[in-house]
Design a protein around this motif. Sequence first.
Motif, mmCIF file in Angstrom:
data_model
loop_
_atom_site.group_PDB
_atom_site.id
_atom_site.type_symbol
_atom_site.label_atom_id
_atom_site.label_comp_id
_atom_site.label_asym_id
_atom_site.label_seq_id
_atom_site.Cartn_x
_atom_site.Cartn_y
_atom_site.Cartn_z
ATOM 1 N N ALA A 162 0.795 -1.031 0.050
ATOM 2 C CA ALA A 162 -0.165 -0.454 0.433
ATOM 3 C C ALA A 162 1.038 1.147 -0.127
ATOM 4 C CB ALA A 162 -0.993 -0.004 0.991
ATOM 5 N N SER A 163 0.442 1.715 -0.654
ATOM 6 C CA SER A 163 0.957 3.469 -0.857
ATOM 7 C C SER A 163 1.408 4.151 1.179
ATOM 8 C CB SER A 163 0.394 4.910 -1.734
ATOM 9 O OG SER A 163 1.094 6.070 -1.360
ATOM 10 N N ASP A 164 2.525 4.737 0.624
ATOM 11 C CA ASP A 164 3.320 5.369 2.344
ATOM 12 C C ASP A 164 2.865 6.417 2.742
ATOM 13 O OD1 ASP A 164 5.237 6.736 0.932
ATOM 14 O OD2 ASP A 164 6.815 5.792 1.650
ATOM 15 N N SER A 165 2.247 7.179 1.740
ATOM 16 C CA SER A 165 1.215 8.114 2.029
ATOM 17 C C SER A 165 -0.041 7.758 2.593
ATOM 18 C CB SER A 165 1.052 8.945 0.880
ATOM 19 O OG SER A 165 0.318 7.815 -0.018
ATOM 20 N N ARG A 166 -0.089 6.385 2.694
ATOM 21 C CA ARG A 166 -1.448 6.563 3.698
ATOM 22 C C ARG A 166 -1.472 6.027 4.717
ATOM 23 N NH1 ARG A 166 -3.585 4.090 -0.663
ATOM 24 N NH2 ARG A 166 -3.837 1.791 -0.311
ATOM 25 N N THR A 167 -0.431 5.010 4.947
ATOM 26 C CA THR A 167 0.189 4.178 5.872
ATOM 27 C C THR A 167 1.399 4.760 6.787
ATOM 28 O OG1 THR A 167 1.641 2.258 4.727
ATOM 29 C CG2 THR A 167 -0.305 2.153 4.978
ATOM 30 N N THR A 220 8.326 7.009 -10.754
ATOM 31 C CA THR A 220 7.302 6.027 -10.235
ATOM 32 C C THR A 220 7.446 5.709 -8.403
ATOM 33 O OG1 THR A 220 6.668 4.929 -12.014
ATOM 34 C CG2 THR A 220 6.326 3.693 -10.425
ATOM 35 N N LEU A 221 8.376 5.373 -8.327
ATOM 36 C CA LEU A 221 8.899 5.152 -6.740
ATOM 37 C C LEU A 221 8.034 6.296 -5.971
ATOM 38 C CD1 LEU A 221 11.249 2.110 -7.080
ATOM 39 C CD2 LEU A 221 8.695 1.874 -7.207
ATOM 40 N N GLN A 222 8.843 7.684 -6.445
ATOM 41 C CA GLN A 222 8.396 8.081 -5.256
ATOM 42 C C GLN A 222 7.480 9.379 -5.197
ATOM 43 O OE1 GLN A 222 7.886 11.767 -6.769
ATOM 44 N NE2 GLN A 222 8.223 12.529 -4.162
ATOM 45 N N GLY A 223 6.404 8.381 -6.349
ATOM 46 C CA GLY A 223 4.718 9.073 -6.121
ATOM 47 C C GLY A 223 4.665 8.376 -5.532
ATOM 48 N N ARG A 224 4.657 7.270 -5.983
ATOM 49 C CA ARG A 224 3.535 5.475 -4.596
ATOM 50 C C ARG A 224 4.186 5.441 -3.348
ATOM 51 N NH1 ARG A 224 -0.661 2.834 -4.749
ATOM 52 N NH2 ARG A 224 -0.281 0.028 -3.464
ATOM 53 N N HIS A 225 5.653 5.800 -3.017
ATOM 54 C CA HIS A 225 6.365 5.763 -1.976
ATOM 55 C C HIS A 225 6.937 7.068 -1.331
ATOM 56 C CE1 HIS A 225 4.443 1.368 -1.465
ATOM 57 N NE2 HIS A 225 5.310 1.023 -2.891
ATOM 58 N N PRO A 226 6.248 8.591 -1.119
ATOM 59 C CA PRO A 226 7.038 9.199 -0.851
ATOM 60 C C PRO A 226 7.898 9.212 0.394
ATOM 61 C CG PRO A 226 4.294 9.431 -0.607
ATOM 62 C CD PRO A 226 4.564 8.680 -1.330
#
Length: 304
Positions: free
Chosen positions: A90-95, A147-153
């Motif tokens: 899950a995106s770390d922006s949420r978790t 892509t990875l920066q956007g998904r897991h900032p």
Amino acid sequence: MVLFRTLKELSTKRLAVDQKNYAEITGHLFEYTWNLWKSDVQTILQNLSMLSQRNDIDSVFEQSNDLALICDRWLLCLMIVRLLIFSGYASDSRTAQEVWQVREVCPTVLTAIKSLLPYYDTFKDKHAKLCDFAKRACTKLMKVLVTLQGRHPYSFVHETVLSATVDFCLNMITNPEQTGTTFEEFLIQSMVLVKSVLECKEYRPSPMGRVINENEPLSLEQRKKNFAAVASDMLKVILSGDRVVLLCNILVRRYFIFTAKDLEEWSENPESFHHEQNLVQWTEKKRPCAEALFIVIFEKYREV
């Protein structure tokens, strides 16, 4: 390729049980795929180094089917690694839970870019296929970082990842001649990454500052605030006032300028030229990408 297509199809499923299964698949496949990728990149670099010193590149390359196959496998492994990290968690922006693979993969990807970039210039006038490979490889590697920066900032917030990557991209934008990075696709992706970082809402510091509490575990919001504070501090160091001014000057003076071909097309059919410019996506061409980056910088650093 079958594996990649299967993983891509599975990544589209949104049920909790499907996402749990995908996470398990990631756990089984990541290490093997990643180690294979790292092994292949060393083989590729060794072969490119050897070929760059040969005068009979064409004959040697044509006789070496293994190198072409390894290059294809390496690019395929890169796509699989990106997909596993993107969809396996899950995106770390949420978790606000760090994805360790981001800190494992991104510095190595950046190192690979730095190693491969010079070969674009080396083979540009010597071997079209190898030049094209270096060009495609560097562009795809940079897209992985974007892509990875956007998904897991939040997982991107590390000295060896955020600071190193943004600093590298800024150097590419302001002084691409040093490494021969004159091809448009790579410069565009460098601008895209810088723009993505500057716009990232997860990196905006909270008015409350960093939260430090040794007695109790940090809440989700507190962890997010801490990540944001660290990211903000890193960006302040990387993008000093002088560097922001230099970047803006270069964007305007170098990348905003219309080429002779642009002016010719404009002169021949102004209306068609205008409509074509409006239809172009900002990530497709260098000038609109530079304009988009400039707007973000101008809004973020008004006081400079």
